[in-house]
Motif scaffolding. Sequence first.
Motif, PDB file in Angstrom:
ATOM      1  N   LEU A 132       7.285  -1.783 -33.474  1.00  0.00           N
ATOM      2  CA  LEU A 132       6.826  -2.470 -34.686  1.00  0.00           C
ATOM      3  C   LEU A 132       6.105  -1.485 -35.608  1.00  0.00           C
ATOM      4  N   SER A 133       5.209  -0.689 -35.023  1.00  0.00           N
ATOM      5  CA  SER A 133       4.477   0.310 -35.801  1.00  0.00           C
ATOM      6  C   SER A 133       5.426   1.298 -36.461  1.00  0.00           C
ATOM      7  N   THR A 134       6.447   1.719 -35.713  1.00  0.00           N
ATOM      8  CA  THR A 134       7.435   2.664 -36.236  1.00  0.00           C
ATOM      9  C   THR A 134       8.144   2.105 -37.466  1.00  0.00           C
ATOM     10  N   ALA A 135       8.612   0.864 -37.369  1.00  0.00           N
ATOM     11  CA  ALA A 135       9.349   0.252 -38.477  1.00  0.00           C
ATOM     12  C   ALA A 135       8.460   0.092 -39.707  1.00  0.00           C
ATOM     13  N   TYR A 136       7.248  -0.382 -39.493  1.00  0.00           N
ATOM     14  CA  TYR A 136       6.331  -0.583 -40.624  1.00  0.00           C
ATOM     15  C   TYR A 136       6.052   0.739 -41.328  1.00  0.00           C
ATOM     16  N   ASN A 137       5.747   1.768 -40.558  1.00  0.00           N
ATOM     17  CA  ASN A 137       5.389   3.060 -41.144  1.00  0.00           C
ATOM     18  C   ASN A 137       6.567   3.761 -41.803  1.00  0.00           C
ATOM     19  N   LEU A 138       7.767   3.497 -41.337  1.00  0.00           N
ATOM     20  CA  LEU A 138       8.934   4.128 -41.947  1.00  0.00           C
ATOM     21  C   LEU A 138       9.250   3.559 -43.324  1.00  0.00           C
ATOM     22  N   VAL A 139       9.154   2.238 -43.474  1.00  0.00           N
ATOM     23  CA  VAL A 139       9.648   1.619 -44.703  1.00  0.00           C
ATOM     24  C   VAL A 139       8.556   1.168 -45.653  1.00  0.00           C
ATOM     25  N   ASN A 140       7.254   1.278 -45.258  1.00  0.00           N
ATOM     26  CA  ASN A 140       6.223   0.849 -46.206  1.00  0.00           C
ATOM     27  C   ASN A 140       6.201   1.722 -47.464  1.00  0.00           C
ATOM     28  N   VAL A 141       6.759   2.929 -47.340  1.00  0.00           N
ATOM     29  CA  VAL A 141       6.776   3.829 -48.489  1.00  0.00           C
ATOM     30  C   VAL A 141       7.682   3.316 -49.609  1.00  0.00           C
ATOM     31  N   ASN A 142       8.660   2.460 -49.279  1.00  0.00           N
ATOM     32  CA  ASN A 142       9.539   1.964 -50.341  1.00  0.00           C
ATOM     33  C   ASN A 142       8.791   1.062 -51.320  1.00  0.00           C
ATOM     34  N   LEU A 143       7.668   0.496 -50.884  1.00  0.00           N
ATOM     35  CA  LEU A 143       6.817  -0.292 -51.774  1.00  0.00           C
ATOM     36  C   LEU A 143       5.729   0.573 -52.407  1.00  0.00           C
ATOM     37  N   THR A 144       5.069   1.377 -51.591  1.00  0.00           N
ATOM     38  CA  THR A 144       3.965   2.193 -52.126  1.00  0.00           C
ATOM     39  C   THR A 144       4.463   3.229 -53.134  1.00  0.00           C
ATOM     40  N   ASN A 145       5.680   3.717 -52.974  1.00  0.00           N
ATOM     41  CA  ASN A 145       6.215   4.664 -53.956  1.00  0.00           C
ATOM     42  C   ASN A 145       6.272   4.062 -55.349  1.00  0.00           C
ATOM     43  N   GLU A 146       6.671   2.790 -55.429  1.00  0.00           N
ATOM     44  CA  GLU A 146       6.766   2.133 -56.729  1.00  0.00           C
ATOM     45  C   GLU A 146       5.381   1.966 -57.357  1.00  0.00           C
ATOM     46  N   ILE A 147       4.396   1.616 -56.529  1.00  0.00           N
ATOM     47  CA  ILE A 147       3.031   1.459 -57.046  1.00  0.00           C
ATOM     48  C   ILE A 147       2.491   2.810 -57.506  1.00  0.00           C
ATOM     49  N   MET A 148       2.750   3.852 -56.706  1.00  0.00           N
ATOM     50  CA  MET A 148       2.233   5.186 -57.032  1.00  0.00           C
ATOM     51  C   MET A 148       2.951   5.784 -58.237  1.00  0.00           C
ATOM     52  N   GLU A 149       4.241   5.454 -58.390  1.00  0.00           N
ATOM     53  CA  GLU A 149       4.956   5.895 -59.595  1.00  0.00           C
ATOM     54  C   GLU A 149       4.270   5.383 -60.850  1.00  0.00           C
ATOM     55  N   ASN A 150       3.891   4.117 -60.818  1.00  0.00           N
ATOM     56  CA  ASN A 150       3.210   3.531 -61.974  1.00  0.00           C
ATOM     57  C   ASN A 150       1.870   4.215 -62.241  1.00  0.00           C
ATOM     58  N   GLU A 151       1.163   4.534 -61.153  1.00  0.00           N
ATOM     59  CA  GLU A 151      -0.183   5.092 -61.295  1.00  0.00           C
ATOM     60  C   GLU A 151      -0.171   6.566 -61.703  1.00  0.00           C
ATOM     61  N   PHE A 152       0.724   7.353 -61.095  1.00  0.00           N
ATOM     62  CA  PHE A 152       0.669   8.799 -61.279  1.00  0.00           C
ATOM     63  C   PHE A 152       1.766   9.351 -62.199  1.00  0.00           C
TER      64      PHE A 152
END
Length: 475
Positions: A30-50
């Motif tokens: 479960l930890s592996t799956a969460y950590n692998l794909v959470n970046v697909n959401l955080t990348n979009e947020i960070m794109e907006n910010e940075f």
Amino acid sequence: MTCLFLCAARTACSCTCQMRATIIAAISNLSTAYNLVNVNLTNEIMENEFCNGAHCNASIAATSTACLAGAIFGQLTFGYVGDWLGRGPALYLTMVMSTTGALVSAFAVPLNPRDPTSVFIFLSIARFILGIGVGGVYPLAATVAAEGSSSSNRGRSVALVFSMQGVGQLLVPVVGMICLYTFGDGMEHEKTKTVMNVKGLSWRLILGLGALPGILLMPFQRADSQAARPDTSQAPSMLQALSNRAYWRSILGCAGGWFLFDITFYGNSLFAPAILQDVFHVDTGSSTPVIGSKLQNNLCWQLAILALLGLPGYYVSVCFMDRLGRKNIQIQGFGMMAMLYTILAAFLDGMEDLPALLLFVYGLTYFFSNFGPNSTTFILPSESFPQHVRSSLNGFCAAMGKTGAVVGSSMFKPLITAAGTSFVFICCAVCALLGIIVTIFCVDDRRGQDMMGESEESLSQSREDPFIEASDCSR
């Protein structure tokens, strides 16, 4: 009478130890799956910010693939460590790495104060460390679950452990919505009501919470990590195992199918936001909407729906893994994926006014991925090789899968930009068709058969020994 009592006690302890090991493997997955794909959401947020929107594609691609590159290294390394040091100690080390990487990711800052986008360099380094731990979980979790199961229910047991991947993937948009609706995405244009709007807090929490499963598991894994080291006299090096011609056909079947599948699976998972924007014809302007008021503008809801459509596929696999067999499930999964990707490629433009239907058909590709090669590729290596090379070659096959993931994740966004989403779906269909060919000729149906290379002498010795040692739980 005493012997019967000791035998019963030993059996109870063995069952308890194996249940603990299986639960640890499941939560690690479960930890592996969460950590692998959470970046697909955080990348979009960070794109907006940075980056003020989608203006740093190269940096985003590097961040997305850094974890996969680390996973390849971790799979090759910890697969061998699992054969050399033991499954329990090796799994403990992988969780230490992934927990550290997730925590460090949450504190990412620009390395160059004059260049805000340099935050992605920091994040790429942290996620490479995370990936090493994440990658090691694959061969170890599968091997632990397979070796602790009987031949009659091995497929169901390993598939159940693997199904936690679906739970982890669903947690990403769920945790994302909780964080974003509470703390906002930090953008001034945001119209969705939130409790507060703190720049950077949401994506840091989404990344940092990936460390929580590892932190919770560490006290239970520590006992395994302190167990006596197993006999390694029969454990060859990775190169020695790969040079043995007796394994080549199984390696091609397991590693080849995993490679082809992960091109499509991780290419779609990591760049689902870009694909969904094109599917819904969203004009993002200067920033990507992640929690808009409508489905077309709410990335979290879109990802949650995709995860929910795909989640039942894991449990259908659990039900039928021992009835239909791994080979048959993998063939039908690849076949349905090929058909669905072809439909998407052919009718994408024609269904532009039916976004709900598009999302449903696209979600079905996840369902048949999970009721298909996503589950079977996890199981096949753990039962296709002898015990003394099982974890090593499992790690190699998993690494070839993540190599395919790197190919997909690095190519999908540029291909969407250059040739459109329809062309990407055609590429996915071709990969699925090649997967059918590899499966037919190079994969054996081993349902109901004993694990290859188990030592009957060691098994009989364990039955004769009535005493219970702490090291019984080590593997």
